[in-house]
Design an enzyme around this catalytic site. Structure first.
Site: not given
Length: 582
Positions: A293, A564
């Protein structure tokens, strides 16, 4: 021969592409700011309440109006830019290769089978959510450019810290212990989102040239008596060491020795023959880093600038744009794959493949698989294969992810069959990334039973649908990213090590459609969603090479910067003595 750095066949095409993007960028930026001014993170809302700021509605209204007008004014220029930029995507290679000559030869040549045919290789993966600022805020993360810079600095601070090995001075000592806090002096560092107090080596920045000066990694051996005395730890110069990571992050004070955390709470724990830990720092001496990402181009460039003093070989802006396949309107890609690869080893070959079956919002990004072949300059015949991917995201669409796993398996096999030379020794074959499914949710049963896990070994997996009892989830609950228990590396580390707290901040398993979730089973630990994986395969490496797991690490150093939890893996490779002598 190493890869070419430019993704374009010649400078003229690259220049036209740059002009086209320069015309698009203002319109894109104003649209991004329009979204950002209307969407706040929970941290920003909390700060406004504390500061008693009542002008926010006016800022939103006037800011939105101004950015909308500027967006409309620059739209014609963006259209002209698109006419230049779009067609060139058909001849663009799907990544940039940034190559930096190391400041000292040993940065690239000291890693190999120097001592008795043994070596150690470290890998790490992290999803950073570096979307354009306006879109990142829907994940409760803002200030993409600042986060990119802070993330790069933290990674460098972690992987470049001194390498400390702790031994227990006892007849019953079982060898090296690696506690999860640092014995280095504490350095206070102001970073985005929170004040991070942790052990970090000094990193100096040259503002005039934008360079980062990173100290060389060093190794120390610390001898610790077993009894809880006040004797100082004795430090001595170690014998020559392999490229290994005995992860040591033990906080302490100069002149005062307390029993190391490894002795009090086992520090580097070992269960099911897998040493593991929760660390507030990235493992020292990571060799290959895979990030997901990293969609924003400017953020990718900032990461590259921050990481290049450590990782001399970086692939970024990976993916395809515009109509895919070229000259067709079946699928338009607004964003690249988000993949980002940083390696200490030179990249010999690299190949990117885009998933053709994405749906919905995921189809706007060119998610796919990047496969790379790297080699050790000191030993030309020693190579490794590294693969990274980011699978389909929406829940309840396991069929799409399974199709993508099928493609991953085939594409990796094709890449290795094409680029593996008969005289080469393959010492590792690693697959990592954000798989967007876990091994405990009933909703992900189909993916959990995929044949990929018969080829690649997952150190955290006990079987389909069952994690090992020590496993920690890697997906944080987005609304709670800035709460005190998780907003600094040390606080997040303590939270993850406490099951009751962990339940509040790690995303829980997803139930199957129409079935109530009963989790966990009686007597079993609670494990959150682990969707970030590092897998390795032994069947594809050279027959005279043997793999052993040295350490699995759950990393909290990026607390407050992403939703995350990064994961690290270090493996030891042993080469048969007969082959090592060849």
């Amino acid at each position: 021969m190493a890869l070419q750095t430019s993704p374009f066949p010649n400078g003229c095409v690259a220049a036209i592409h740059a002009v086209g993007w320069a015309l698009i960028l203002p319109c894109f930026w104003f649209l991004d700011r329009l979204i950002a001014v209307c969407k706040s993170t929970t941290l920003e809302r909390t700060q406004r309440v504390e500061q008693e700021c009542y002008l926010q509605p006016l800022k939103v209204i006037f800011g939105a109006c101004i950015f909308f007008i500027l967006f409309l004014a620059t739209a014609p220029l963006a259209f002209l830019g698109f006419l230049l930029w779009g067609p060139l995507q058909a001849c663009r290679r799907p990544f940039y290769y940034h190559r930096v000559t190391p400041s000292s030869p040993e940065r690239e040549t000291h890693r190999g089978f120097e001592l008795a045919g043994k070596a150690s290789f470290g890998f790490a993966t992290a999803n950073l959510c570096l979307l354009p600022d306006g879109l990142a805020r829907f994940n409760n993360l803002g200030h993409t450019q600042r986060r990119a810079t802070a993330i790069g600095q933290r990674i460098v601070q972690g992987v470049c810290r001194p390498h400390v090995r702790i031994f227990v001075d006892s007849p019953s000592s079982c060898g090296t212990l690696s506690p999860s806090t640092s014995i280095l002096p504490t350095v206070n560092t102001n970073t985005y989102g929170a004040t991070d107090r942790q052990a970090q080596p000094p990193v100096s920045h040259d503002s005039a040239e934008g360079r980062v000066s990173v100290p060389k990694s060093s190794s120390h051996v610390v001898c610790v008596p077993c009894d809880d005395t006040e004797d100082d730890a004795c430090t001595e110069s170690p014998p020559p060491l392999l490229n290994s990571n005995q992860n040591s992050n033990q906080q302490g004070r100069t002149g005062h020795r307390s029993a190391p955390r490894a002795l009090l709470s086992q520090g580097l724990r070992q269960q099911d023959d897998v040493p593991w830990e929760v660390s507030s720092l990235f493992p020292a001496n990571v060799d290959i880093l895979c990030l997901e990402e990293v969609f924003d181009k400017r953020a990718a460039q900032k990461l590259t600038q921050a990481l290049k003093p450590v990782f001399g070989h970086i692939l970024y802006d990976i993916g395809v744009y515009a109509c895919q396949p070229p000259c067709r309107c079946s699928s338009f890609k607004f964003f690249n794959s988000g993949l980002f690869l940083a390696s200490r080893f030179p990249v010999l070959e690299a190949q990117y493949r885009c998933f053709p079956n994405s749906r919905g919002e995921d189809a706007l990004a060119a998610k796919g698989l990047l496969s790379a072949k790297v080699h050790n300059q000191k030993q030309k015949n020693v190579v490794g294969f590294f693969n990274c991917t980011h699978l389909h995201a929406p829940e309840g669409e396991g069929e799409i992810r399974c199709e993508q796993l099928n493609m991953v398996t085939k594409w990796i096999g094709d890449f290795q069959a094409t680029h593996k030379q008969p005289d080469e020794d393959v010492v590792f074959d690693v697959l990592c990334g954000d798989f967007n499914f876990d091994n405990c949710s009933p909703d992900d049963t189909q993916e959990q039973n995929h044949s990929l896990f018969e080829e690649y070994r997952d150190p955290c997996r006990e079987g389909p649908g069952k994690e090992k009892p020590w496993v920690i989830g890697t997906l944080l609950e987005q609304p709670t990213l800035y709460e005190d228990d998780v907003n600094t590396p040390e606080n997040l580390q303590r939270t993850l090590e406490t099951e009751d707290l962990r339940k509040q901040y790690i995303s829980p398993p997803v139930p199957a459609l129409g079935c109530p979730l009963v989790y966990p089973e009686t007597g079993q630990p609670w494990v959150g969603r682990r969707i970030d994986y590092i897998l390795y395969r032994e069947s594809s490496i050279s027959k005279h090479c043997h793999t052993e797991i040295e350490e699995v690490t759950f990393i909290t150093q990026l607390a407050g910067l992403t939703d995350h939890i990064p994961v690290g893996l270090r493996i030891n490779i042993t080469l048969d003595s007969d082959s090592a002598d060849e």
